[in-house]
Design a protein around this motif. Structure first.
Motif, PDB file in Angstrom:
ATOM      1  N   ASP A  11      -5.942  26.590  19.653  1.00  0.00           N
ATOM      2  CA  ASP A  11      -5.130  25.929  18.620  1.00  0.00           C
ATOM      3  C   ASP A  11      -5.019  24.436  18.900  1.00  0.00           C
ATOM      4  O   ASP A  11      -5.102  23.606  17.986  1.00  0.00           O
ATOM      5  CB  ASP A  11      -3.732  26.549  18.547  1.00  0.00           C
ATOM      6  CG  ASP A  11      -3.733  27.944  17.938  1.00  0.00           C
ATOM      7  OD1 ASP A  11      -4.759  28.301  17.297  1.00  0.00           O
ATOM      8  OD2 ASP A  11      -2.722  28.648  18.078  1.00  0.00           O
ATOM      9  N   LEU A  12      -4.832  24.128  20.158  1.00  0.00           N
ATOM     10  CA  LEU A  12      -4.726  22.723  20.557  1.00  0.00           C
ATOM     11  C   LEU A  12      -6.046  21.986  20.289  1.00  0.00           C
ATOM     12  O   LEU A  12      -6.052  20.860  19.784  1.00  0.00           O
ATOM     13  CB  LEU A  12      -4.343  22.640  22.036  1.00  0.00           C
ATOM     14  CG  LEU A  12      -4.046  21.258  22.592  1.00  0.00           C
ATOM     15  CD1 LEU A  12      -2.897  20.603  21.832  1.00  0.00           C
ATOM     16  CD2 LEU A  12      -3.707  21.335  24.064  1.00  0.00           C
ATOM     17  N   ILE A  13      -7.165  22.635  20.581  1.00  0.00           N
ATOM     18  CA  ILE A  13      -8.481  22.033  20.331  1.00  0.00           C
ATOM     19  C   ILE A  13      -8.681  21.818  18.831  1.00  0.00           C
ATOM     20  O   ILE A  13      -9.143  20.767  18.396  1.00  0.00           O
ATOM     21  CB  ILE A  13      -9.606  22.898  20.946  1.00  0.00           C
ATOM     22  CG1 ILE A  13      -9.538  22.827  22.480  1.00  0.00           C
ATOM     23  CG2 ILE A  13     -10.976  22.465  20.447  1.00  0.00           C
ATOM     24  CD1 ILE A  13     -10.467  23.793  23.197  1.00  0.00           C
ATOM     25  N   LYS A  14      -8.334  22.844  18.017  1.00  0.00           N
ATOM     26  CA  LYS A  14      -8.470  22.720  16.568  1.00  0.00           C
ATOM     27  C   LYS A  14      -7.591  21.593  16.034  1.00  0.00           C
ATOM     28  O   LYS A  14      -8.009  20.818  15.170  1.00  0.00           O
ATOM     29  CB  LYS A  14      -8.107  24.046  15.888  1.00  0.00           C
ATOM     30  CG  LYS A  14      -9.151  25.097  16.015  1.00  0.00           C
ATOM     31  CD  LYS A  14      -8.725  26.372  15.289  1.00  0.00           C
ATOM     32  CE  LYS A  14      -9.720  27.485  15.539  1.00  0.00           C
ATOM     33  NZ  LYS A  14      -9.288  28.722  14.897  1.00  0.00           N
ATOM     34  N   HIS A  15      -6.383  21.513  16.547  1.00  0.00           N
ATOM     35  CA  HIS A  15      -5.460  20.465  16.115  1.00  0.00           C
ATOM     36  C   HIS A  15      -6.008  19.074  16.488  1.00  0.00           C
ATOM     37  O   HIS A  15      -5.963  18.138  15.682  1.00  0.00           O
ATOM     38  CB  HIS A  15      -4.076  20.696  16.745  1.00  0.00           C
ATOM     39  CG  HIS A  15      -3.041  19.728  16.274  1.00  0.00           C
ATOM     40  ND1 HIS A  15      -2.588  19.683  14.988  1.00  0.00           N
ATOM     41  CD2 HIS A  15      -2.374  18.738  16.941  1.00  0.00           C
ATOM     42  CE1 HIS A  15      -1.700  18.721  14.869  1.00  0.00           C
ATOM     43  NE2 HIS A  15      -1.541  18.130  16.055  1.00  0.00           N
ATOM     44  N   GLU A  16      -6.553  18.968  17.700  1.00  0.00           N
ATOM     45  CA  GLU A  16      -7.129  17.691  18.136  1.00  0.00           C
ATOM     46  C   GLU A  16      -8.340  17.330  17.268  1.00  0.00           C
ATOM     47  O   GLU A  16      -8.498  16.185  16.866  1.00  0.00           O
ATOM     48  CB  GLU A  16      -7.546  17.781  19.607  1.00  0.00           C
ATOM     49  CG  GLU A  16      -8.068  16.472  20.143  1.00  0.00           C
ATOM     50  CD  GLU A  16      -8.452  16.547  21.618  1.00  0.00           C
ATOM     51  OE1 GLU A  16      -9.140  15.608  22.065  1.00  0.00           O
ATOM     52  OE2 GLU A  16      -8.085  17.514  22.299  1.00  0.00           O
TER      53      GLU A  16
END
Length: 106
Positions: A11-16
């Motif tokens: 999720d953090l990667i997608k958000h970034e």
């Protein structure tokens, strides 16, 4: 727990990645806005230069016309004065001839 951490990391990667895409889109929009502003500024500058040249030309023409008017007025006045001087000289010449004739031929 590890699955939650993995999901959180994903999720953090997608958000970034989403934020990076937004940053790139913002950069692209900013570049387009800057290019449009430059083009508009160039057009405004050309238009202002053209107007300034037209105003300068009109002012030169007006000044030349005024100068011609002043030159003509001065020339007219000079011709009038010259005519007055010529008339006065003729009058004095006629008197002088008369006086000389009276003295020579009593």
């Amino acid at each position: 727990m590890e699955a939650q951490g993995e999901k959180l990391l994903q999720d953090l990667i997608k958000h970034e990645q989403s934020l990076l895409a937004k940053v790139e889109e913002s950069k692209s929009q900013a570049t387009k806005l800057i290019e449009a502003a430059k083009a508009e500024a160039e057009n405004l500058l050309k238009e202002a230069k053209s107007k300034a040249e037209a105003l300068a030309k009109a002012q030169v023409e007006k000044t030349q016309a005024e100068g011609e008017h002043v030159r003509k007025a001065i020339l007219d006045e000079a011709q009038k004065v010259a005519a007055d001087v010529a008339a006065s000289a003729k009058q004095h010449r006629d008197k002088a001839i008369k006086l000389v004739m009276e003295r020579l031929l009593p």
